[in-house]
Design an enzyme around this catalytic site. Structure first.
Site, PDB file in Angstrom:
ATOM      1  CG  ASP A 244     -38.704  17.746 -29.309  1.00  0.00           C
ATOM      2  OD1 ASP A 244     -38.888  17.188 -28.212  1.00  0.00           O
ATOM      3  OD2 ASP A 244     -38.277  18.907 -29.424  1.00  0.00           O
ATOM      4  CD  GLU A 281     -42.333  16.821 -26.104  1.00  0.00           C
ATOM      5  OE1 GLU A 281     -42.101  17.062 -24.910  1.00  0.00           O
ATOM      6  OE2 GLU A 281     -41.545  17.140 -27.023  1.00  0.00           O
TER       7      GLU A 281
END
Length: 586
Positions: A244, A281
């Site tokens: 993330d 990401e």
């Protein structure tokens, strides 16, 4: 059994095991570490007492049966008997499917989700990408406010529940990727600061003090994160991790944490004899994220491509607020640029950021599968005011066009759960904070955020209301009725085509050729002997595809959303409104 904990600032540390407190000793070989040997069985509760303080859960706890604030429980990692034989599955040729355990079914458990895995195998996806499963307060939430980074959320089914899910997926030929959050921990239930300098004020992030990757004590913090990551892959037999917001990892050391993680995962893959993937990401539009370490990059195996999403979303919806403003002037031009160059922002000016952004991709040396392309994700749906999906406003034809661009494009495609049938259920932001003050802060903060964009406070779903999570659960009766059934069949057809047509998994970005007409709202591209055309307009379009590779024009229809004739000998394709087609050269 050896119990150990890093607590460098403590003067004394005790182990509380099944209600009995015993002293721990300093480890002479490791600065700041404390150890104790004790008899323990699977399920036994334990915690650590620092300087006669309260009992705290183990930072490396594998199970938190009573939530993040309760005692930890011993987990025997060897007790589970794996059933599926599994050799692994890499990213080249993959189709990802992002899944949130808590809303994939009404039950919101690993067991209930596993019972629906046959749907994914039949759809043709190859990798299930689970959203975070680390413990967080309450029962329901997105998972990005998790704590206890080595443990599994108990309401989902705990460690054994995750193992049974992975085992079931592997038995159906599905790989499993897990979303992990290293850039911050949740605001509630995070006990790491009591143990040591896991966070540093050297850097500040949107979540406060940064995770300590480069200040004093950061060697052990990095080891904590590396151990967590490798444990997921080794002990739960996962096939990869989605990392993330890696752009939020503040790290000034000469050897970046992400590069260290990449090397450790590649080493583990060699030891296990199966491929393991790291998918980032990243908001940086930096190809070095996925450039191999041997070529000076970080060495992650793939990264999400928000530029492709933003261009596609703008072309489909006409929206121009926020970051969509960068793409609104010529969205199809932006789509065409991304499918040939990966990033739209490759050193170009971003009006949203007020500066230039990104770095060019060397398309001759970057494999296309290293970029993940998608029309919808949990972020792009859930961070909207009402959590509305594309299906809430777009026609089935436009949804079919989006599917064609994602599933026949050069990137590794990813779907968000329910997208494959045009789910009408929203996916909203929901929480289950047990701290009333935190719950109010989250609720009011969300209302203030969207009030700035013209939304009335009463229109914004209350994240703490159980109905918000309930609305976000998939409706599994939808795929059985129209228009969902037809769209579901279209996704299956495209995924099957991707599996058998080698040109659709060609990693060569430099070979993609595009044509488009911004005002007429059509776009076409060639991939090897295949041509794909989409018409986003509300009226039919005549698209000059030119001759095939044999220069004789024509072509054979492989898949079409609406009935369409093959191109004429002059290469003209007559495509119905809001429709798409995949063609093969004669």
């Amino acid at each position: 059994m050896l119990f150990e904990v890093w607590a460098p600032e403590a003067d004394s540390v005790g182990l509380r095991l099944t209600g009995e407190l015993r002293a721990m000793e300093r480890d002479p070989a490791r600065t700041g570490w404390w150890t104790a040997e004790a008899e323990a069985a699977d399920g036994d509760r334990y915690g650590f007492v620092l300087d006669d303080g309260p009992v705290l859960p183990d930072p490396r706890s594998r199970r938190q049966p009573d939530g993040p604030d309760g005692e930890s429980a011993v987990v025997d990692q060897e007790a589970y008997t794996w059933r599926a034989r599994w050799a692994g599955r890499g990213l080249p040729g993959a189709v990802l499917y992002e899944l949130h355990v808590g809303t994939y079914t009404r039950e919101g458990t690993f067991a209930a989700a596993a019972a629906r895995l046959g749907h994914l195998a039949e759809l043709g996806v190859t990798h299930v990408s689970l959203m975070p499963v680390c413990p967080f307060p309450g029962t329901h939430g997105w998972g990005y406010e998790g704590v206890s980074l080595w443990a599994v959320h108990e309401p989902y089914g705990g460690p054994d529940g995750l193992k049974r899910f992975v085992d079931a997926a592997h038995g159906l030929g599905l790989a499993v990727v897990l979303d992990v959050v290293h850039n911050h921990l949740g605001p509630s239930g995070n006990h790491l600061p009591s143990f040591g300098p896991y966070f540093t004020d050297t850097h500040h992030t949107p979540w406060g003090a940064a995770v300590n990757l480069d200040a004093a004590g950061s060697d052990e913090v990095r080891a904590y994160l590396l151990g967590s990551a490798l444990g997921w892959l080794r002990d739960y037999r996962l096939d990869g991790l989605r990392l993330d917001a890696v752009h939020a990892l503040a790290d000034t050391r000469a050897l970046p944490f992400l590069e260290e993680l990449s090397e450790a995962v590649d080493t583990l893959a060699a030891e296990l004899g199966r491929p393991l993937s790291l998918i980032a990401e990243s908001d940086l539009c930096d190809p070095r994220t996925t450039t191999p370490r041997s070529s000076g990059g970080t060495g992650l195996h793939a990264q999400w491509n928000d530029d492709f999403h933003h261009a596609l979303h703008t072309a489909l919806t006409g929206e121009s607020q926020g970051y969509y403003a960068d793409f609104a002037a010529a969205p199809l031009t932006a789509v065409a640029k991304t499918v040939t160059n990966a990033f739209f922002h490759d050193g170009t000016y971003s009006s949203f950021r007020g500066r230039t952004h990104g770095r060019p991709v060397d398309v001759s040396g970057s494999a296309a599968h290293r970029f993940v392309g998608y029309a919808q994700t949990h972020d792009q749906i859930g961070n909207r005011a009402l959590g509305d999906r594309l299906a809430a406003t777009l026609s089935p034809g436009l949804l079919a066009c989006a599917a064609a661009l994602v599933l026949t494009g050069p990137f590794t495609p990813m779907l968000f759960m329910g997208e494959e049938w045009g789910a009408r259920t929203p996916w909203q932001f929901f929480t289950d904070h047990t701290d009333p003050e935190l719950a109010d802060a989250v609720r009011n903060g969300r209302r203030r955020e969207f009030a700035a964009h013209g939304w009335a406070a009463d229109d914004i779903p209350d994240p703490q209301d159980p109905a918000t999570r309930h609305r976000s659960c998939l409706d599994w009766t939808e795929p059985e009725r129209e228009p969902h059934a037809r769209l579901h069949a279209w996704y299956r057809e495209l995924i099957a085509l991707r599996r058998v047509m080698a040109d659709l998994s060609d990693p060569d970005l430099a070979s993609v050729r595009t044509a488009h007409d911004e005002s007429a709202r059509w776009l076409a591209y060639r991939r090897g002997d295949l041509r794909v055309a989409v018409n986003l307009a509300a009226e039919p379009a005549t698209i000059p595809l030119g001759g095939g590779r044999n220069r004789n024009g024509g072509g054979r229809v492989l898949a079409a959303w609406e009935p369409v004739a093959a191109p004429e000998k002059d290469g003209l394709l007559h495509l119905p409104a809001e429709s798409c087609v995949v063609l093969a050269d004669d």
